[in-house]
Design a protein around this motif. Structure first.
Motif, PDB file in Angstrom:
ATOM      1  N   MET A   1     -17.752 -28.146 -11.561  1.00  0.00           N
ATOM      2  CA  MET A   1     -18.177 -26.869 -11.011  1.00  0.00           C
ATOM      3  C   MET A   1     -17.550 -26.662  -9.640  1.00  0.00           C
ATOM      4  N   MET A   2     -17.376 -25.390  -9.259  1.00  0.00           N
ATOM      5  CA  MET A   2     -16.791 -25.058  -7.978  1.00  0.00           C
ATOM      6  C   MET A   2     -17.905 -24.778  -6.975  1.00  0.00           C
ATOM      7  N   HIS A   3     -17.869 -25.433  -5.832  1.00  0.00           N
ATOM      8  CA  HIS A   3     -18.826 -25.169  -4.772  1.00  0.00           C
ATOM      9  C   HIS A   3     -18.077 -25.220  -3.445  1.00  0.00           C
ATOM     10  N   ASP A   4     -18.165 -24.155  -2.655  1.00  0.00           N
ATOM     11  CA  ASP A   4     -17.522 -24.113  -1.355  1.00  0.00           C
ATOM     12  C   ASP A   4     -18.564 -24.405  -0.288  1.00  0.00           C
ATOM     13  N   ALA A   5     -18.251 -25.296   0.636  1.00  0.00           N
ATOM     14  CA  ALA A   5     -19.168 -25.609   1.722  1.00  0.00           C
ATOM     15  C   ALA A   5     -19.279 -24.423   2.674  1.00  0.00           C
ATOM     16  N   ALA A   6     -18.172 -23.782   2.976  1.00  0.00           N
ATOM     17  CA  ALA A   6     -18.161 -22.634   3.873  1.00  0.00           C
ATOM     18  C   ALA A   6     -18.594 -21.388   3.113  1.00  0.00           C
ATOM     19  N   PRO A   7     -19.206 -20.416   3.834  1.00  0.00           N
ATOM     20  CA  PRO A   7     -19.601 -19.180   3.151  1.00  0.00           C
ATOM     21  C   PRO A   7     -18.391 -18.451   2.593  1.00  0.00           C
ATOM     22  N   ALA A   8     -18.539 -17.934   1.373  1.00  0.00           N
ATOM     23  CA  ALA A   8     -17.410 -17.268   0.723  1.00  0.00           C
ATOM     24  C   ALA A   8     -17.333 -15.796   1.094  1.00  0.00           C
ATOM     25  N   TYR A   9     -18.479 -15.179   1.418  1.00  0.00           N
ATOM     26  CA  TYR A   9     -18.508 -13.748   1.688  1.00  0.00           C
ATOM     27  C   TYR A   9     -19.323 -13.471   2.940  1.00  0.00           C
ATOM     28  N   GLY A  10     -19.423 -12.205   3.285  1.00  0.00           N
ATOM     29  CA  GLY A  10     -20.090 -11.835   4.527  1.00  0.00           C
ATOM     30  C   GLY A  10     -19.221 -12.067   5.742  1.00  0.00           C
ATOM     31  N   LEU A  11     -17.926 -12.272   5.513  1.00  0.00           N
ATOM     32  CA  LEU A  11     -16.981 -12.544   6.605  1.00  0.00           C
ATOM     33  C   LEU A  11     -16.319 -11.230   7.028  1.00  0.00           C
ATOM     34  N   TRP A  12     -17.103 -10.378   7.664  1.00  0.00           N
ATOM     35  CA  TRP A  12     -16.628  -9.024   7.968  1.00  0.00           C
ATOM     36  C   TRP A  12     -15.522  -9.004   8.998  1.00  0.00           C
ATOM     37  N   SER A  13     -15.478 -10.020   9.852  1.00  0.00           N
ATOM     38  CA  SER A  13     -14.366 -10.090  10.808  1.00  0.00           C
ATOM     39  C   SER A  13     -13.039 -10.268  10.077  1.00  0.00           C
ATOM     40  N   LEU A  14     -13.061 -11.046   8.979  1.00  0.00           N
ATOM     41  CA  LEU A  14     -11.841 -11.217   8.188  1.00  0.00           C
ATOM     42  C   LEU A  14     -11.474  -9.933   7.452  1.00  0.00           C
ATOM     43  N   VAL A  15     -12.487  -9.164   7.046  1.00  0.00           N
ATOM     44  CA  VAL A  15     -12.206  -7.861   6.425  1.00  0.00           C
ATOM     45  C   VAL A  15     -11.443  -6.983   7.403  1.00  0.00           C
ATOM     46  N   ILE A  16     -11.927  -6.918   8.632  1.00  0.00           N
ATOM     47  CA  ILE A  16     -11.299  -6.074   9.647  1.00  0.00           C
ATOM     48  C   ILE A  16      -9.908  -6.568   9.996  1.00  0.00           C
TER      49      ILE A  16
ATOM     50  N   SER B   1      -7.435  -6.200   6.942  1.00  0.00           N
ATOM     51  CA  SER B   1      -7.135  -4.786   6.713  1.00  0.00           C
ATOM     52  C   SER B   1      -6.189  -4.270   7.786  1.00  0.00           C
ATOM     53  N   ALA B   2      -6.493  -4.593   9.040  1.00  0.00           N
ATOM     54  CA  ALA B   2      -5.661  -4.119  10.148  1.00  0.00           C
ATOM     55  C   ALA B   2      -4.247  -4.680  10.061  1.00  0.00           C
ATOM     56  N   VAL B   3      -4.131  -5.970   9.754  1.00  0.00           N
ATOM     57  CA  VAL B   3      -2.813  -6.604   9.696  1.00  0.00           C
ATOM     58  C   VAL B   3      -1.950  -5.987   8.606  1.00  0.00           C
ATOM     59  N   PHE B   4      -2.495  -5.844   7.418  1.00  0.00           N
ATOM     60  CA  PHE B   4      -1.692  -5.312   6.311  1.00  0.00           C
ATOM     61  C   PHE B   4      -1.406  -3.824   6.477  1.00  0.00           C
ATOM     62  N   ILE B   5      -2.349  -3.082   7.033  1.00  0.00           N
ATOM     63  CA  ILE B   5      -2.111  -1.658   7.260  1.00  0.00           C
ATOM     64  C   ILE B   5      -1.029  -1.467   8.323  1.00  0.00           C
TER      65      ILE B   5
ATOM     66  N   ALA C   1      -3.956   6.823   1.548  1.00  0.00           N
ATOM     67  CA  ALA C   1      -4.481   6.365   0.260  1.00  0.00           C
ATOM     68  C   ALA C   1      -4.216   4.880   0.073  1.00  0.00           C
ATOM     69  N   PHE C   2      -3.027   4.438   0.457  1.00  0.00           N
ATOM     70  CA  PHE C   2      -2.689   3.019   0.360  1.00  0.00           C
ATOM     71  C   PHE C   2      -3.601   2.195   1.272  1.00  0.00           C
ATOM     72  N   SER C   3      -3.871   2.697   2.472  1.00  0.00           N
ATOM     73  CA  SER C   3      -4.749   1.995   3.412  1.00  0.00           C
ATOM     74  C   SER C   3      -6.156   1.874   2.849  1.00  0.00           C
ATOM     75  N   ALA C   4      -6.649   2.934   2.197  1.00  0.00           N
ATOM     76  CA  ALA C   4      -7.982   2.891   1.593  1.00  0.00           C
ATOM     77  C   ALA C   4      -8.047   1.822   0.507  1.00  0.00           C
ATOM     78  N   PHE C   5      -6.981   1.689  -0.262  1.00  0.00           N
ATOM     79  CA  PHE C   5      -6.910   0.657  -1.298  1.00  0.00           C
ATOM     80  C   PHE C   5      -7.038  -0.726  -0.660  1.00  0.00           C
ATOM     81  N   LEU C   6      -6.324  -0.961   0.451  1.00  0.00           N
ATOM     82  CA  LEU C   6      -6.372  -2.259   1.116  1.00  0.00           C
ATOM     83  C   LEU C   6      -7.760  -2.559   1.661  1.00  0.00           C
ATOM     84  N   VAL C   7      -8.395  -1.570   2.271  1.00  0.00           N
ATOM     85  CA  VAL C   7      -9.738  -1.788   2.808  1.00  0.00           C
ATOM     86  C   VAL C   7     -10.709  -2.142   1.685  1.00  0.00           C
TER      87      VAL C   7
ATOM     88  N   GLU D   1     -14.130  -6.547  -0.736  1.00  0.00           N
ATOM     89  CA  GLU D   1     -14.604  -7.409  -1.828  1.00  0.00           C
ATOM     90  C   GLU D   1     -14.091  -8.839  -1.702  1.00  0.00           C
ATOM     91  N   MET D   2     -12.957  -9.009  -1.077  1.00  0.00           N
ATOM     92  CA  MET D   2     -12.392 -10.348  -0.952  1.00  0.00           C
ATOM     93  C   MET D   2     -13.167 -11.200   0.056  1.00  0.00           C
TER      94      MET D   2
END
Length: 225
Positions: free
Chosen positions: A1-16, A19-23, A43-49, A54-55
């Motif tokens: 089974m797969m188990h990650d010690a670190a949190p997989a989600y809720g990392l909103w700083s990584l979202v920002i 998103s900023a880097v790729f945009i 439209a492309f930027s909205a796709f990335l966000v 979700e990532m």
């Protein structure tokens, strides 16, 4: 089974950050100028966000499909980060999903898309400075290489991290790019007349001819007939 010690989600700083880097990365390649450019870039930027939310933020797709996924693949922790690589998981890739075939192919498509956008922008910029028709470089293969580049990047991200929202956005954005391309062609026909008609008759809009890709024929100078 797969188990990650670190949190997989809720990392909103990584979202920002992602998103900023790729945009910004896409902006440096595309350099939108007209309202039409900004619509396609927005439209492309909205796709990335939507993708990075979700990532790293909230796995909406996994949440909706968790019951079905857990019943079909009970040995996978579907709320781990690695499990977000759905194609690798569903097709049984047993090692690091970042080295999986879909992930590798996604990087190739994303890189190719960004390179195509950059190469096309340079040709288009030079043509705009001289008020001439862009027909060299990527424009000798397809008439709308920048839009093809955007589609390649989006499809690459879909292979890497498919989500319900981005899967729904992809065909909508593709149709939007086709419509924007048709609008641009009307402007080009009005400005360049017969030269653009000859160019459009021989160079496809989005999918290059196989013979041209293999170097079996060379581009003409459509500006002079």
């Amino acid at each position: 089974m797969m188990h990650d010690a670190a949190p997989a989600y809720g990392l909103w700083s990584l979202v920002i950050v992602n998103s900023a880097v790729f945009i910004l990365f896409a902006y440096t390649f595309f350099k939108p100028q007209t309202s039409r450019d900004w619509r396609s870039f927005g439209a492309f930027s909205a796709f990335l966000v939507a993708l990075f939310v979700e990532m790293y933020g909230f796995p909406l797709t996994i949440y909706f499909l968790s019951g079905w996924l857990q019943s079909r693949y009970p040995n996978i922790d579907w709320f781990s980060h690695d499990a977000g690589h759905l194609l690798e998981m569903v097709f049984g890739w047993k090692t690091n999903p970042h080295a999986g075939p879909f992930h590798v192919l996604s990087f190739i498509l994303i890189g190719a898309g960004f390179l195509l956008i950059a190469a096309a922008w340079r040709v288009l910029y030079d043509a705009q400075q001289t008020r001439s028709l862009a027909t060299s470089g990527p424009y000798s293969y397809v008439r709308h290489p920048q839009y093809v580049g955007f589609v390649l990047v989006m499809f690459g991200f879909l292979l890497q991290w498919p989500t319900i929202l981005t899967l729904a956005m992809f065909p909508v954005l593709t149709v939007m790019y086709v419509k924007l391309a048709r609008d641009e062609e009307q402007d080009a026909r009005a400005e360049f007349g017969d030269a653009y008609a000859k160019y459009a008759a021989e160079v496809p809009a989005f999918i290059p001819h196989l013979g041209r890709l293999l170097g079996r024929n060379t581009p003409r100078d459509y500006r002079h007939g």
